[in-house]
Design a protein around this motif. Structure first.
Motif, PDB file in Angstrom:
ATOM      1  N   HIS A  64     -46.794 -33.104 -25.125  1.00 37.46           N
ATOM      2  CA  HIS A  64     -47.126 -32.875 -26.528  1.00 37.46           C
ATOM      3  C   HIS A  64     -48.395 -33.627 -26.915  1.00 37.46           C
ATOM      4  O   HIS A  64     -49.283 -33.096 -27.578  1.00 37.46           O
ATOM      5  CB  HIS A  64     -45.964 -33.320 -27.422  1.00 37.46           C
ATOM      6  CG  HIS A  64     -44.734 -32.494 -27.237  1.00 37.46           C
ATOM      7  ND1 HIS A  64     -43.570 -32.724 -27.941  1.00 37.46           N
ATOM      8  CD2 HIS A  64     -44.471 -31.430 -26.425  1.00 37.46           C
ATOM      9  CE1 HIS A  64     -42.661 -31.836 -27.574  1.00 37.46           C
ATOM     10  NE2 HIS A  64     -43.180 -31.054 -26.656  1.00 37.46           N
ATOM     11  N   ARG A  93     -41.382 -27.282 -31.273  1.00 39.25           N
ATOM     12  CA  ARG A  93     -41.564 -28.654 -31.745  1.00 39.25           C
ATOM     13  C   ARG A  93     -42.951 -28.933 -32.331  1.00 39.25           C
ATOM     14  O   ARG A  93     -43.109 -29.853 -33.139  1.00 39.25           O
ATOM     15  CB  ARG A  93     -41.293 -29.642 -30.605  1.00 39.25           C
ATOM     16  CG  ARG A  93     -39.839 -29.637 -30.126  1.00 39.25           C
ATOM     17  CD  ARG A  93     -39.633 -30.678 -29.034  1.00 39.25           C
ATOM     18  NE  ARG A  93     -38.261 -30.708 -28.554  1.00 39.25           N
ATOM     19  CZ  ARG A  93     -37.283 -31.420 -29.105  1.00 39.25           C
ATOM     20  NH1 ARG A  93     -37.540 -32.171 -30.164  1.00 39.25           N
ATOM     21  NH2 ARG A  93     -36.065 -31.400 -28.606  1.00 39.25           N
ATOM     22  N   PRO A 121     -42.582 -33.929 -33.067  1.00 37.98           N
ATOM     23  CA  PRO A 121     -41.582 -34.656 -32.311  1.00 37.98           C
ATOM     24  C   PRO A 121     -41.935 -36.125 -32.169  1.00 37.98           C
ATOM     25  O   PRO A 121     -43.079 -36.520 -32.276  1.00 37.98           O
ATOM     26  CB  PRO A 121     -41.598 -33.955 -30.945  1.00 37.98           C
ATOM     27  CG  PRO A 121     -42.997 -33.433 -30.829  1.00 37.98           C
ATOM     28  CD  PRO A 121     -43.373 -33.020 -32.225  1.00 37.98           C
ATOM     29  N   ASP A 176     -40.134 -24.797 -25.898  1.00 33.49           N
ATOM     30  CA  ASP A 176     -39.966 -26.116 -26.496  1.00 33.49           C
ATOM     31  C   ASP A 176     -41.227 -26.549 -27.236  1.00 33.49           C
ATOM     32  O   ASP A 176     -41.156 -27.107 -28.333  1.00 33.49           O
ATOM     33  CB  ASP A 176     -39.631 -27.148 -25.419  1.00 33.49           C
ATOM     34  CG  ASP A 176     -39.506 -28.549 -25.992  1.00 33.49           C
ATOM     35  OD1 ASP A 176     -38.493 -28.829 -26.653  1.00 33.49           O
ATOM     36  OD2 ASP A 176     -40.434 -29.361 -25.776  1.00 33.49           O
TER      37      ASP A 176
END
Length: 220
Positions: A22, A163, A9, A159
């Motif tokens: 992330h 991702r 991402p 999520d």
């Protein structure tokens, strides 16, 4: 077998807060070893959150060492009762528990060719005392972990798996290039431990898929 890495991402494709989560997992400021995590007092907070596993040596030839390969959360969402799990308990268990209570250990042991065994008359399966000790030693030397506190980690798990490129995660990760061979390996290991298959078949099957072994030539 080559595994294509999923597209990571960017700040444009996700929110700033999500990007920080992330980054904390893929590029942590520090990674912790088993020796550090298992000390008392432990550096891991007894709080809810997300954790990520990096490996100095990949557990399979098709995977890349030195990067994030697996994520987990603690606790899992329970609608009918409050979970007692937290980051500290969960991460420490992965390092020194057994395959019956750790999907990460189950996956690693299967990839490393350890023999899964039924324990007692129930459905619990582990790699046996010697196998679990060998896996614990392997993880102590090669596995490193990072974590991030989050009040409701189950709200971000899907999520993150969607991702990030986390090939050792099976659940919700069908899009990953490593999902197909891994999703065959683990169930076959369980069936073998139940006596439904010849011992060693799962290891050979995965070795062929990952490039460890060449499949036997077929008669013409």
């Amino acid at each position: 077998m080559s595994v294509q890495r999923s597209s990571l991402p960017t700040l444009r494709s996700i929110g700033f807060k999500e990007a920080l989560v992330h980054s904390a997992l893929t590029s942590p400021t520090r990674l912790w070893s088993a020796a550090e995590v298992l000390t008392r007092p432990s550096p891991i907070p007894a709080a809810a959150g997300v954790y990520g596993w990096h490996f100095d040596e990949a557990p399979a030839p098709a995977l890349v060492a030195g990067r994030l390969l697996y994520i987990g959360i603690a606790p899992r969402h329970m609608s009918n009762r409050r979970s007692t799990q937290n980051l500290r308990k969960r991460v420490r268990y992965h390092f020194r528990g057994n395959a019956a209570g750790s999907t990460l250990r189950l996956t690693l042991g299967c990839l490393l060719g350890l023999e899964l065994r039924r324990v007692g008359s129930g459905g619990r399966m582990t790699f046996g005392r010697a196998g679990e000790a060998s896996l614990t030693e392997w993880m102590a030397e090669r596995a490193r972990v990072c974590w991030l506190e989050h009040e409701e980690p189950w709200t971000v798990e899907s999520d993150l798996i969607a991702r990030l490129d986390v090939p050792l995660n099976l659940d919700q990760n069908r899009h990953n290039g490593f999902h197909a061979p891994l999703s065959k390996l683990r169930p076959r290991a369980v069936r073998e431990a139940s006596g439904e298959r010849n011992l060693g078949e799962s290891t050979v099957m995965f070795a062929e898929a990952s490039g460890r072994l060449q499949p036997p030539s077929r008669p013409r």
